[in-house]
Design a protein around this motif. Structure first.
Motif, mmCIF file in Angstrom:
data_model
loop_
_atom_site.group_PDB
_atom_site.id
_atom_site.type_symbol
_atom_site.label_atom_id
_atom_site.label_comp_id
_atom_site.label_asym_id
_atom_site.label_seq_id
_atom_site.Cartn_x
_atom_site.Cartn_y
_atom_site.Cartn_z
ATOM 1 N N ALA A 289 -41.951 -14.691 -36.897
ATOM 2 C CA ALA A 289 -42.100 -14.158 -35.537
ATOM 3 C C ALA A 289 -43.519 -14.402 -35.023
ATOM 4 C CB ALA A 289 -41.782 -12.659 -35.525
ATOM 5 N N ILE A 321 -35.765 -12.425 -37.377
ATOM 6 C CA ILE A 321 -36.999 -12.884 -36.733
ATOM 7 C C ILE A 321 -37.048 -12.376 -35.303
ATOM 8 C CG2 ILE A 321 -38.273 -14.930 -35.964
ATOM 9 C CD1 ILE A 321 -37.023 -16.385 -38.421
ATOM 10 N N ARG A 322 -35.927 -12.448 -34.592
ATOM 11 C CA ARG A 322 -35.857 -11.916 -33.230
ATOM 12 C C ARG A 322 -36.209 -10.432 -33.206
ATOM 13 N NH1 ARG A 322 -30.042 -13.816 -31.060
ATOM 14 N NH2 ARG A 322 -30.094 -11.591 -30.578
ATOM 15 N N GLU A 324 -38.072 -8.738 -35.351
ATOM 16 C CA GLU A 324 -39.507 -8.567 -35.599
ATOM 17 C C GLU A 324 -40.330 -8.971 -34.377
ATOM 18 O OE1 GLU A 324 -41.021 -7.130 -37.917
ATOM 19 O OE2 GLU A 324 -39.608 -7.018 -39.589
ATOM 20 N N PHE A 325 -39.914 -10.009 -33.684
ATOM 21 C CA PHE A 325 -40.629 -10.445 -32.482
ATOM 22 C C PHE A 325 -40.604 -9.348 -31.424
ATOM 23 C CE2 PHE A 325 -41.560 -12.697 -28.610
ATOM 24 C CZ PHE A 325 -42.389 -13.746 -28.991
ATOM 25 N N LEU A 333 -37.554 -12.517 -27.997
ATOM 26 C CA LEU A 333 -37.896 -13.920 -28.211
ATOM 27 C C LEU A 333 -37.223 -14.784 -27.153
ATOM 28 C CD1 LEU A 333 -39.200 -16.155 -29.927
ATOM 29 C CD2 LEU A 333 -37.153 -16.111 -31.388
ATOM 30 N N CYS A 353 -31.724 -19.699 -30.066
ATOM 31 C CA CYS A 353 -32.055 -18.272 -30.089
ATOM 32 C C CYS A 353 -30.825 -17.412 -29.796
ATOM 33 C CB CYS A 353 -33.159 -18.000 -29.065
ATOM 34 S SG CYS A 353 -33.833 -16.326 -29.147
#
Length: 358
Positions: A289, A321-322, A324-325, A333, A353
């Motif tokens: 991220a 990851i999205r 955490e971003f 994201l 995404c």
């Protein structure tokens, strides 16, 4: 299992998923990727769609981007084979003639087998490796080598090594070994050997204390340039679960977080690579991220890095990851990509995404 019981079980799974935090869904889904195999996949239909997209009066970029970002890498390889068989032309070269810029970079990354693409990225990063100075500032090529070698599974690394040897008629380990003597080289060689222990589920408190003390002693003697190998051995061989306990004890013993210690005792590419490794061991989705944002908003933008991460994680953990971003930056994201990119290149990134995180 009777067929009649399946709909009920699926419904129960959906109910469970709705009540789980994003980071806890791996056990139920088996993957946190945004791209999954298309169940209605037909090679011939996709080949015809791509042919129609590139042979009309104008190139149909929307069809190309939509199709490539809604098939797994394995399915894209089948499409490429079908295209070759039907037209006697290479699909990658054909599409490269129709697109350009960042969109071309993304198309190349999507159409190559994942391990082959990584092997080619490593080869590009290796071009300056042999002349890189250990004491130089952070070098992007060193960061790329660290990212790939630190975040791929043992099986993925083996496949990368095979493609590297096949495509470049050279052995990656030998190429790295030919570089200048440094802790960076030692770390790369250790990562290539893929000898990390698997977590047994048993907490070995004695070994945790031994490893923490070894890192403390190695750090205090690092000024003589003699103990960096101890750091590399421990960080590349122990399991992530074990190492995170070692990191906690190290902090209690020294007052330093492990990240601070790496910055204190290492320089140049070795520092970049070890910082990458520690970040991956701590929290892999968070590492990616942060790297995704840096790829666009950092001092030096790198769309190649942005593309590589989104594609390489799209079938494994991009949902994490999205999450955490969103947690780190207060925006999804998806929104970030939409605001910072444009054109059909943006459509590819958004296709990978997949959706907003509210």
């Amino acid at each position: 299992m009777p067929l009649a019981s399946r709909p009920e079980k699926s419904s129960l799974a959906n109910k469970i998923l709705k009540q789980l935090p994003l980071a806890d869904k791996t056990a139920v889904w088996g993957t946190l990727g945004t791209i999954r195999p298309l169940l209605s996949f037909e090679v011939e239909r996709d080949v015809q769609s791509l042919l129609d997209a590139i042979t009309g009066e104008a190139v149909d970029y929307r069809t190309i981007t939509h199709l490539l970002t809604n098939r797994t890498n394995g399915q894209r390889q089948q499409i490429a084979e079908g295209f070759q068989s039907f037209t006697q032309q290479d699909l990658l070269k054909t599409l490269q003639a129709a697109v350009s810029g960042n969109l071309e970079t993304a198309v190349v990354a999507l159409l190559k087998p994942a391990a082959q693409y990584d092997a080619h990225e490593i080869k590009l990063a290796m071009k300056s490796y042999s002349v890189a100075r250990p004491s130089s500032p952070q070098v992007p090529d060193g960061a790329t080598l660290a990212e790939i070698l630190c975040t791929r599974t043992t099986q993925q690394l083996r496949e990368i090594l095979d493609f590297y040897k096949h495509d470049f008629k050279s052995d990656l380990e030998a190429d790295v070994a030919s570089g200048p003597s440094s802790s960076f080289k030692d770390l790369l060689l250790a990562l290539i050997k893929t000898s990390r222990e698997k977590y047994s589920g048993v907490i070995d408190y004695v070994l945790i204390e031994q490893d923490a003390k070894a890192l403390v002693n190695a750090g205090s003697g690092y000024v003589d340039g003699t103990d960096e190998k101890k750091w590399i051995r421990i960080l590349t061989q122990r399991s992530p679960e074990h190492l995170n306990r070692v990191f906690s004890l190290y902090h209690k013993m020294t007052g330093l977080q492990i990240e601070e210690a790496v910055a204190k005792f290492f320089q140049g590419n070795a520092q970049v690579a070890l910082s990458t490794l520690v970040s991956v061991l701590r929290n892999t989705p968070l590492y990616f991220a942060l790297k995704l944002r840096q790829a666009i908003k950092g001092p030096v933008a790198s769309h190649k890095t942005l593309i590589r991460i989104l594609i390489s994680r799209s079938e494994t953990d991009l949902l994490s990851i999205r999450a955490e971003f969103r947690k780190q930056y207060g925006m999804s994201l998806y929104s970030f990509i939409r605001a910072e990119t444009q054109g059909y290149y943006r459509e590819v990134l958004l296709g990978l995404c997949k959706a907003e995180d509210l």
